[in-house]
Design an enzyme around this catalytic site. Sequence first.
Site, PDB file in Angstrom:
ATOM      1  CG  HIS A   1      -1.753   1.261   1.265  1.00 46.48           C
ATOM      2  ND1 HIS A   1      -2.920   1.361   0.540  1.00 46.48           N
ATOM      3  CD2 HIS A   1      -1.577   2.459   1.851  1.00 46.48           C
ATOM      4  CE1 HIS A   1      -3.432   2.569   0.706  1.00 46.48           C
ATOM      5  NE2 HIS A   1      -2.625   3.263   1.490  1.00 46.48           N
TER       6      HIS A   1
ATOM      7  NE  ARG B   1      -9.805  11.695   8.672  1.00 50.39           N
ATOM      8  CZ  ARG B   1      -8.996  10.809   8.101  1.00 50.39           C
ATOM      9  NH1 ARG B   1      -9.437   9.610   7.751  1.00 50.39           N
ATOM     10  NH2 ARG B   1      -7.740  11.110   7.887  1.00 50.39           N
TER      11      ARG B   1
ATOM     12  CG  ASP C   1     -12.219   5.027   5.713  1.00 50.99           C
ATOM     13  OD1 ASP C   1     -11.601   5.724   6.540  1.00 50.99           O
ATOM     14  OD2 ASP C   1     -12.003   5.068   4.482  1.00 50.99           O
TER      15      ASP C   1
ATOM     16  CB  SER D   1      -8.528   6.013   7.326  1.00 51.44           C
ATOM     17  OG  SER D   1      -8.909   6.049   5.987  1.00 51.44           O
TER      18      SER D   1
ATOM     19  CE  LYS E   1      -9.397   3.242   3.483  1.00 51.00           C
ATOM     20  NZ  LYS E   1      -9.442   4.581   2.953  1.00 51.00           N
TER      21      LYS E   1
END
Length: 432
Positions: free
Chosen positions: A82, A168, A161, A183, A187
Amino acid sequence: MNIVEIIEKKRDNQNLSSDEIQFWIEGVTDSSIPDYQTSALLMAIVLNGMTQDETNALTKSMLHSGDIINLDDIVGKKVDKHSTGGVGDKTTMILSPLVAACGAKVAKMSGRGLGHTGGTLDKLESIPNFNINLESQAFIDQVNDINVAVVGQTGNLVYADKVLYSLRDVTGTVNAIPLIASSIMSKKLAGGANCILLDVKYGEGAFMKTVDEAKELAQSMILIGESMDLEMNAMISNMNQPLGKTIGNALEVYEAVLTLKNQGPKELEELCLIASGIMLRQAGLATSDEQGYEIALENLRNGNAYRTFLEWIAAQGGDVTMFDDLDQFIESNHAKQVIAKQDGFIHDIHALELGMVSMHLGAGRQKVEDTIDYKAGIIIQKEIGDSVKKGDVLCELLSSNPIKIKEVDDAEACFIITSDEREKPQLIADVL
Ligand code: URA
């Protein structure tokens, strides 16, 4: 339990219990807690922070607010990477087939892009007929057969989220490490991998502006993953200039293909080899990162990685004949060269602003409903540390829309040229 008391507790800089966090996230998920109370709590978290235990509890509660993908039918450890987002980041398209060619299982869900950072799905969809919507059994079968599949998100992963992120975004509460870490990690955890390599970017084009901030975010995400028995590592990498030489969709596929054919930029190749080394060690296919690097290098040099890439694209319906003539694949109707106005050295490149230029040319979306011009983007000719002469090409702008090209009049200002020599920046600052 009472949400007002929870807000007051965080406002007064006290730690929340796992039960209180769970109560809040359940209320977010079933809409029993109104947005104004959640927004107040988010702001209190931004101002007073969270301990690692609170961040872990928040991640766990968020994870269970939606579907969780079960990849148990895939034989072997599943690795995932990621990146926290950057300009010109095409590493998923290189790393996935590269580690798959070495035996690792890559069952990846990717996202679309919004704003200056393009999404991997958009990039892959610049390949005609590439299908990002595989049925879950087809997804699993493909990974069992050829070790790699990359699809769009299915199911309703981490519902909380979606609510929290949209709040946010409009309440000035995006930039807080516990909120970003929970967050991202909720995921990732919902995606079902056993091993995760994070590429946490720092610099102008990234969320985290300094190496220290990036390390703090990385460390928090590593601890979250380890608390759930995942194999975790992180690279801290520089996003003070775009990664590689292209920004755009077809353009980034093109650069990924060049890299897989051993003709890509050396720095991009090195980043991918280091990342592959770590992922192969995580998957148990190498005893050390260094051995993993050597295995990846061999599979890159001998063409296995590129063959796996072609097999992967073809398995998802993509037209691989596109890669027979790469120049034609990226040929765009309209182009403009951006020229240096003085001699000197490239001292800085405003990555974020170049990303915005690329978006304006049509490579990204300003709003979710915008369509993408797959051929639009930027080819960068000069990098930080390069010397330039007045009249040299700094970069080339491409678009299907001549008006959009004409409207860009400030791309040259993204390249800061000074008379002092500048060392080339290090791409990877640390590996955790
Ligand atoms: N990416 C995410 O998915 N969440 C954040 O909060 C920030 C970046």
